[in-house]
Design a protein around this motif. Structure first.
Motif, short mmCIF file in Angstrom:
data_model
loop_
_atom_site.label_atom_id
_atom_site.label_comp_id
_atom_site.label_asym_id
_atom_site.label_seq_id
_atom_site.Cartn_x
_atom_site.Cartn_y
_atom_site.Cartn_z
N THR A 47 0.82 -1.22 0.15
CA THR A 47 0.06 -0.03 -0.10
C THR A 47 0.86 1.15 -0.14
O THR A 47 0.73 2.26 -0.74
CB THR A 47 -0.92 -0.07 1.17
OG1 THR A 47 -1.86 -1.16 1.37
CG2 THR A 47 -1.80 1.26 1.27
N LEU A 48 1.95 1.37 0.62
CA LEU A 48 2.79 2.45 0.86
C LEU A 48 3.44 2.87 -0.36
O LEU A 48 3.67 3.63 -0.94
CB LEU A 48 3.79 2.14 2.07
CG LEU A 48 3.27 2.49 3.32
CD1 LEU A 48 4.25 1.65 4.61
CD2 LEU A 48 2.76 3.81 3.73
N SER A 49 3.92 1.52 -1.18
CA SER A 49 4.69 1.71 -2.51
C SER A 49 3.79 2.57 -3.43
O SER A 49 3.94 3.23 -4.26
CB SER A 49 5.08 0.38 -2.94
OG SER A 49 5.88 -0.12 -2.13
N GLY A 50 2.32 2.02 -3.33
CA GLY A 50 1.13 2.72 -4.08
C GLY A 50 1.14 4.05 -3.72
O GLY A 50 0.92 4.80 -4.76
N VAL A 51 1.10 4.33 -2.65
CA VAL A 51 1.04 5.83 -2.48
C VAL A 51 2.19 6.45 -2.98
O VAL A 51 2.15 7.63 -3.65
CB VAL A 51 1.13 5.85 -0.60
CG1 VAL A 51 1.24 7.31 -0.46
CG2 VAL A 51 -0.52 5.39 -0.31
N LYS A 52 3.56 6.17 -2.54
CA LYS A 52 4.69 6.78 -2.99
C LYS A 52 4.60 6.94 -4.60
O LYS A 52 4.87 8.07 -5.10
CB LYS A 52 5.82 6.04 -2.74
CG LYS A 52 7.37 6.76 -3.15
CD LYS A 52 7.39 7.83 -2.20
CE LYS A 52 8.52 8.60 -2.57
NZ LYS A 52 9.03 9.81 -1.75
N ALA A 53 4.03 5.92 -5.25
CA ALA A 53 4.10 6.12 -6.82
C ALA A 53 2.79 7.05 -7.10
O ALA A 53 3.32 7.94 -8.07
CB ALA A 53 3.49 4.86 -7.27
N THR A 54 2.12 7.40 -6.23
CA THR A 54 1.00 8.21 -6.76
C THR A 54 1.25 9.66 -6.23
O THR A 54 0.91 10.85 -6.79
CB THR A 54 -0.63 7.99 -6.17
OG1 THR A 54 -0.72 6.65 -6.66
CG2 THR A 54 -1.70 8.81 -6.66
N HIS A 55 1.96 9.79 -5.01
CA HIS A 55 2.29 11.01 -4.05
C HIS A 55 3.66 11.12 -3.99
O HIS A 55 4.26 10.73 -2.76
CB HIS A 55 1.48 11.14 -2.93
CG HIS A 55 0.13 11.07 -3.16
ND1 HIS A 55 -0.81 12.06 -3.62
CD2 HIS A 55 -0.72 10.15 -2.95
CE1 HIS A 55 -1.96 11.69 -3.76
NE2 HIS A 55 -2.01 10.41 -3.25
N PRO A 56 4.58 11.11 -5.05
CA PRO A 56 6.29 11.05 -4.85
C PRO A 56 6.81 11.75 -3.69
O PRO A 56 7.77 11.82 -3.23
CB PRO A 56 6.71 11.38 -6.02
CG PRO A 56 5.64 11.99 -6.98
CD PRO A 56 4.21 11.52 -6.35
N ALA A 57 6.14 13.12 -3.36
CA ALA A 57 6.67 14.23 -2.57
C ALA A 57 6.32 13.57 -0.77
O ALA A 57 7.13 14.12 -0.12
CB ALA A 57 5.85 15.43 -2.65
N LEU A 58 5.74 12.51 -0.57
CA LEU A 58 5.44 11.93 0.58
C LEU A 58 6.37 10.82 0.87
O LEU A 58 7.00 10.06 -0.06
CB LEU A 58 4.06 11.20 0.73
CG LEU A 58 2.85 12.03 0.69
CD1 LEU A 58 1.64 11.32 0.59
CD2 LEU A 58 2.81 13.31 1.53
N GLU A 59 7.13 10.84 2.13
CA GLU A 59 8.12 9.93 2.50
C GLU A 59 7.34 8.77 3.26
O GLU A 59 6.64 9.17 4.00
CB GLU A 59 9.23 10.36 3.25
CG GLU A 59 9.69 11.55 2.68
CD GLU A 59 10.64 11.17 1.75
OE1 GLU A 59 11.23 10.07 1.47
OE2 GLU A 59 10.96 12.14 0.76
N VAL A 60 7.34 7.39 2.98
CA VAL A 60 6.91 6.30 3.39
C VAL A 60 7.78 5.64 4.31
O VAL A 60 8.99 5.34 3.90
CB VAL A 60 6.26 5.75 2.36
CG1 VAL A 60 5.38 6.62 1.40
CG2 VAL A 60 7.12 5.09 1.35
N HIS A 61 7.11 5.01 5.10
CA HIS A 61 7.84 4.14 6.20
C HIS A 61 6.89 2.87 6.65
O HIS A 61 5.69 3.19 7.00
CB HIS A 61 8.24 4.84 7.31
CG HIS A 61 8.97 5.97 7.13
ND1 HIS A 61 10.43 6.10 7.13
CD2 HIS A 61 8.46 7.21 6.93
CE1 HIS A 61 10.74 7.47 6.76
NE2 HIS A 61 9.70 8.31 6.73
N VAL A 62 7.57 1.75 6.66
CA VAL A 62 6.78 0.51 6.88
C VAL A 62 6.87 0.33 8.39
O VAL A 62 8.06 0.44 8.92
CB VAL A 62 7.33 -0.77 6.27
CG1 VAL A 62 6.35 -1.84 6.67
CG2 VAL A 62 6.98 -0.48 4.84
N LEU A 63 5.96 0.28 9.24
CA LEU A 63 5.65 0.45 10.64
C LEU A 63 4.78 -0.24 11.41
O LEU A 63 3.68 -0.13 10.98
CB LEU A 63 5.96 2.21 11.14
CG LEU A 63 6.17 2.29 12.50
CD1 LEU A 63 7.28 2.02 13.25
CD2 LEU A 63 5.51 3.56 13.09
#
Length: 235
Positions: free
Chosen positions: A37-53
């Motif tokens: 899910t986070l990978s999909g978010v990063k692809a759609t919103h590249p300005a966001l930094e994502v972390h698995v937690l």
């Protein structure tokens, strides 16, 4: 430039809030358990930094906060749909799981974050209208959300000048409702909307606007804002 950390920011209200704060110029980090899910978010919103937690892991939470350094806005948007139903039928083991998925990780994150929050920073939580409206079948889930909202006033006094607030949403069209098939969900939403003063089901962005206000306005603390379409008037 402010640094924002949103726990549970990979979908729904959390993601809508992340997008709004990033548009305002924040460096926005979102954390969630699902890497895909986070990978999909990063692809759609590249300005966001994502972390698995997993927010229940105090060590992992502390490690992420140490990596980020100073955080100006902490927003916890964890949710869960367990614990609803009449008391006579309520499975207490399921309700305990609901607390494990929302209340305990919320408290874990806030406790770990305190040393990393800027003195002009904010903590913003998400409860729900079940905490404050007498709706049959919500004793369990209402107690869960009441526990979240009960953190606000004492922490606002204890952590000052760091501000602590929460939003109390009502019916919001988010993945929270995905356990109901699409056709049935649409019918349910139409029925609920007809009984609300606003005559509509909220979007995630409706609630995100309130979260942005609470997290950024320097004159609001110790406050829970209802963003429920008037559900507390008709419950």
């Amino acid at each position: 430039m402010s640094t924002t950390l949103i726990i549970g920011g990979s979908s729904g209200i959390g993601l809508a809030t992340a997008v709004r704060l990033a548009a305002l110029g924040d460096t926005v980090h979102i954390a969630g358990r699902n890497a895909d899910t986070l990978s999909g978010v990063k692809a759609t919103h590249p300005a966001l930094e994502v972390h698995v937690l997993d927010a229940n892991g105090a060590g992992a939470v502390s490690a992420l906060l140490a990596e980020l350094g100073t955080v100006d806005r902490l927003i916890v948007t964890l949710s869960g749909n367990k614990g609803a139903g009449p008391l006579a039928d309520l499975d207490l083991a399921v309700l305990r799981t609901a607390f494990d998925e929302k209340f305990w990780p919320t408290l874990t994150v806030v406790k770990a974050a305190v040393p990393h929050l800027s003195q002009s920073g904010s903590v913003t939580l998400v409860g729900a209208i079940t905490a404050r409206a007498g709706m049959p079948g919500t004793a369990g889930i209402g107690a869960l959300n009441a526990a979240i909202e009960a953190l606000v006033a004492p922490l606002a006094a204890e952590l000052a000048p760091i501000r602590v607030n929460a939003v109390s949403p009502g019916y919001v069209d988010t993945p929270w409702w995905n356990m109901i098939p699409d056709g049935d969900r649409e019918g349910l939403f139409d029925q609920i909307a007809a009984g609300l003063p606003t005559k509509r089901i909220a979007t995630a962005d409706d609630v995100a606007q309130v979260l942005v206000l609470l997290s950024t306005n320097p004159n609001i603390t110790g406050t829970v804002i209802e963003s429920d379409g008037g559900a507390h008037l008709t419950a």
